[in-house]
Design a protein around this motif. Structure first.
Motif, PDB file in Angstrom:
ATOM      1  N   UNK A 186      22.553  -1.793  20.198  1.00 37.81           N
ATOM      2  CA  UNK A 186      22.028  -0.568  19.590  1.00 37.81           C
ATOM      3  C   UNK A 186      21.300   0.300  20.606  1.00 37.81           C
ATOM      4  N   UNK A 187      21.709   1.553  20.682  1.00 41.65           N
ATOM      5  CA  UNK A 187      21.101   2.567  21.552  1.00 41.65           C
ATOM      6  C   UNK A 187      21.308   2.291  23.039  1.00 41.65           C
ATOM      7  N   UNK A 188      22.156   1.317  23.346  1.00 46.32           N
ATOM      8  CA  UNK A 188      22.608   1.080  24.721  1.00 46.32           C
ATOM      9  C   UNK A 188      24.108   1.328  24.803  1.00 46.32           C
ATOM     10  N   UNK A 189      24.859   0.663  23.919  1.00 46.24           N
ATOM     11  CA  UNK A 189      26.307   0.865  23.864  1.00 46.24           C
ATOM     12  C   UNK A 189      26.682   1.944  22.860  1.00 46.24           C
ATOM     13  N   UNK A 190      25.953   2.020  21.787  1.00 41.74           N
ATOM     14  CA  UNK A 190      26.211   3.054  20.780  1.00 41.74           C
ATOM     15  C   UNK A 190      24.888   3.579  20.234  1.00 41.74           C
TER      16      UNK A 190
ATOM     17  N   UNK B 294      27.766   3.099   6.802  1.00 38.93           N
ATOM     18  CA  UNK B 294      29.134   3.499   7.121  1.00 38.93           C
ATOM     19  C   UNK B 294      29.697   2.646   8.246  1.00 38.93           C
ATOM     20  N   UNK B 295      30.960   2.315   8.134  1.00 46.25           N
ATOM     21  CA  UNK B 295      31.603   1.423   9.102  1.00 46.25           C
ATOM     22  C   UNK B 295      32.151   2.188  10.306  1.00 46.25           C
ATOM     23  N   UNK B 296      31.278   2.871  10.995  1.00 49.24           N
ATOM     24  CA  UNK B 296      31.673   3.507  12.243  1.00 49.24           C
ATOM     25  C   UNK B 296      30.442   3.653  13.131  1.00 49.24           C
ATOM     26  N   UNK B 297      30.677   3.686  14.428  1.00 53.03           N
ATOM     27  CA  UNK B 297      29.589   3.865  15.381  1.00 53.03           C
ATOM     28  C   UNK B 297      29.970   4.960  16.365  1.00 53.03           C
ATOM     29  N   UNK B 298      28.959   5.575  16.952  1.00 52.45           N
ATOM     30  CA  UNK B 298      29.164   6.606  17.968  1.00 52.45           C
ATOM     31  C   UNK B 298      28.799   6.012  19.325  1.00 52.45           C
ATOM     32  N   UNK B 299      29.811   5.749  20.144  1.00 56.34           N
ATOM     33  CA  UNK B 299      29.568   5.141  21.442  1.00 56.34           C
ATOM     34  C   UNK B 299      28.826   6.091  22.362  1.00 56.34           C
ATOM     35  N   UNK B 300      27.968   5.537  23.205  1.00 51.76           N
ATOM     36  CA  UNK B 300      27.298   6.309  24.248  1.00 51.76           C
ATOM     37  C   UNK B 300      28.363   6.768  25.253  1.00 51.76           C
ATOM     38  N   UNK B 301      28.278   7.994  25.758  1.00 48.74           N
ATOM     39  CA  UNK B 301      29.289   8.489  26.696  1.00 48.74           C
ATOM     40  C   UNK B 301      29.498   7.565  27.900  1.00 48.74           C
TER      41      UNK B 301
ATOM     42  N   UNK C 235      13.411  -4.646  38.256  1.00 47.76           N
ATOM     43  CA  UNK C 235      13.758  -3.742  37.162  1.00 47.76           C
ATOM     44  C   UNK C 235      14.360  -2.483  37.768  1.00 47.76           C
ATOM     45  N   UNK C 236      15.584  -2.214  37.410  1.00 51.15           N
ATOM     46  CA  UNK C 236      16.295  -1.028  37.871  1.00 51.15           C
ATOM     47  C   UNK C 236      16.349  -0.027  36.727  1.00 51.15           C
ATOM     48  N   UNK C 237      15.894   1.190  36.959  1.00 50.71           N
ATOM     49  CA  UNK C 237      15.917   2.222  35.929  1.00 50.71           C
ATOM     50  C   UNK C 237      17.015   3.244  36.238  1.00 50.71           C
ATOM     51  N   UNK C 238      17.886   3.468  35.276  1.00 47.97           N
ATOM     52  CA  UNK C 238      18.973   4.429  35.408  1.00 47.97           C
ATOM     53  C   UNK C 238      18.810   5.531  34.366  1.00 47.97           C
ATOM     54  N   UNK C 239      19.543   6.611  34.535  1.00 45.98           N
ATOM     55  CA  UNK C 239      19.454   7.719  33.581  1.00 45.98           C
ATOM     56  C   UNK C 239      20.655   7.791  32.655  1.00 45.98           C
ATOM     57  N   UNK C 240      21.774   7.131  33.008  1.00 49.83           N
ATOM     58  CA  UNK C 240      22.970   7.178  32.176  1.00 49.83           C
ATOM     59  C   UNK C 240      23.773   5.894  32.372  1.00 49.83           C
ATOM     60  N   UNK C 241      24.482   5.486  31.350  1.00 51.46           N
ATOM     61  CA  UNK C 241      25.223   4.228  31.366  1.00 51.46           C
ATOM     62  C   UNK C 241      26.221   4.126  32.526  1.00 51.46           C
ATOM     63  N   UNK C 242      26.998   5.169  32.828  1.00 53.71           N
ATOM     64  CA  UNK C 242      27.981   5.046  33.917  1.00 53.71           C
ATOM     65  C   UNK C 242      27.373   4.793  35.299  1.00 53.71           C
TER      66      UNK C 242
ATOM     67  N   UNK D 295      33.127  -2.442  14.475  1.00 46.79           N
ATOM     68  CA  UNK D 295      33.454  -1.018  14.426  1.00 46.79           C
ATOM     69  C   UNK D 295      33.523  -0.399  15.818  1.00 46.79           C
ATOM     70  N   UNK D 296      32.791  -0.961  16.766  1.00 44.34           N
ATOM     71  CA  UNK D 296      32.771  -0.410  18.124  1.00 44.34           C
ATOM     72  C   UNK D 296      34.051  -0.694  18.893  1.00 44.34           C
ATOM     73  N   UNK D 297      34.759  -1.746  18.504  1.00 40.88           N
ATOM     74  CA  UNK D 297      35.976  -2.181  19.211  1.00 40.88           C
ATOM     75  C   UNK D 297      35.688  -2.520  20.671  1.00 40.88           C
ATOM     76  N   UNK D 298      34.487  -3.034  20.941  1.00 43.94           N
ATOM     77  CA  UNK D 298      34.098  -3.373  22.313  1.00 43.94           C
ATOM     78  C   UNK D 298      34.055  -4.875  22.583  1.00 43.94           C
ATOM     79  N   UNK D 299      34.213  -5.686  21.556  1.00 41.56           N
ATOM     80  CA  UNK D 299      33.980  -7.128  21.707  1.00 41.56           C
ATOM     81  C   UNK D 299      34.855  -7.761  22.783  1.00 41.56           C
TER      82      UNK D 299
END
Length: 234
Positions: free
Chosen positions: A17-21, A103-110, A221-228, A142-146
């Motif tokens: 939660x709030x990391x992947x979606x 609802x059975x859907x999630x919004x993935x993080x870019x 501890x490494x701090x990043x600004x975006x997942x990619x 719902x994420x289809x990431x497993x």
């Protein structure tokens, strides 16, 4: 301290939660609608939100996390505001406000899919999330990431013991294992307490109860600004 691309294989454990979606923003939208609903001239919106946070914190300790506990907290907050039990009609309205959470859907993080695909070729990926088992599994499905993860784990709480248990169960080496998440309280601090490295990727909508101060001098501890950005370090 950071693991550059091309380095030996690591174990990367991901929060969900709030990391992947996106997750908490949905709860915040429900809270905004709830605050509009209970609004009255003599009632300060900030005070109501503070009371809700207090009720949620107490319920998290007793009942755990997830939309069912959240709905319970909305009802209890209303009862404390009105100094009386909530009516059936009021409870039905709260359920209607919160229906979006089911609802059975999630919004993935870019960038999540592309990043996990590349990282999975370089390292071993795992998923660790907390909350209601049925609800969290629904979001994972719902994420289809497993398929990106060698294993997925749902726990009621992510304290130091949860990380130690995972480390022992999978024979993880703390020096080459990293927890990646948005929550200082559940992802970063307890992972560090268990001897793992941690990657903090802040989310603007992280739940207030998941906030905590991090040690700016902790070089594991490494701090990043975006997942990619993970691809630059692993």
């Amino acid at each position: 301290m950071h693991t550059p691309t091309g380095s030996p294989r690591q174990v990367l454990i991901f929060d969900a939660d709030d990391t992947l979606w996106e997750n908490n923003i949905l709860f915040e939208r429900v809270i905004d609608a709830y605050l509009d609903w209970v609004a009255r001239p003599t009632l300060d919106r900030t005070r109501v939100r503070s009371l809700l946070d207090e009720v949620e914190a107490a319920n998290a300790l007793t009942h755990g996390y997830g939309s069912k506990v959240f709905v319970r907290s909305l009802g209890e907050t209303l009862e404390r505001l009105n100094a009386r039990p909530a009516t059936d009609a009021e409870l039905r309205h709260i359920d209607e406000l919160a229906v979006v959470l089911l609802r059975n859907r999630v919004e993935l993080v870019p960038g999540v899919v592309e990043t996990l695909t590349t990282l999975g070729a370089r390292h071993d990926l795992m998923l660790l999330t907390k909350g209601d088992t049925e609800e969290q599994q629904r979001k994972i499905d719902a994420s289809a990431l497993a398929h990106h993860f060698r294993s997925t784990h749902i726990v009621p709480e992510k304290g130091v013991d949860a990380y130690l248990d995972l480390t022992r169960a999978h024979d993880l080496v703390p020096a080459t294992t990293w927890m990646i998440g948005n929550s200082p309280k559940s992802d970063i601090l307890p992972a560090r307490g268990a001897g793992l490295g941690a990657v903090f990727i802040p989310n603007a909508h992280t739940w207030v109860l998941e906030q905590s101060e991090l040690d700016p001098l902790d070089d594991r501890v490494l701090t990043l600004t975006a997942f990619p950005e993970l691809l630059k370090h692993f």
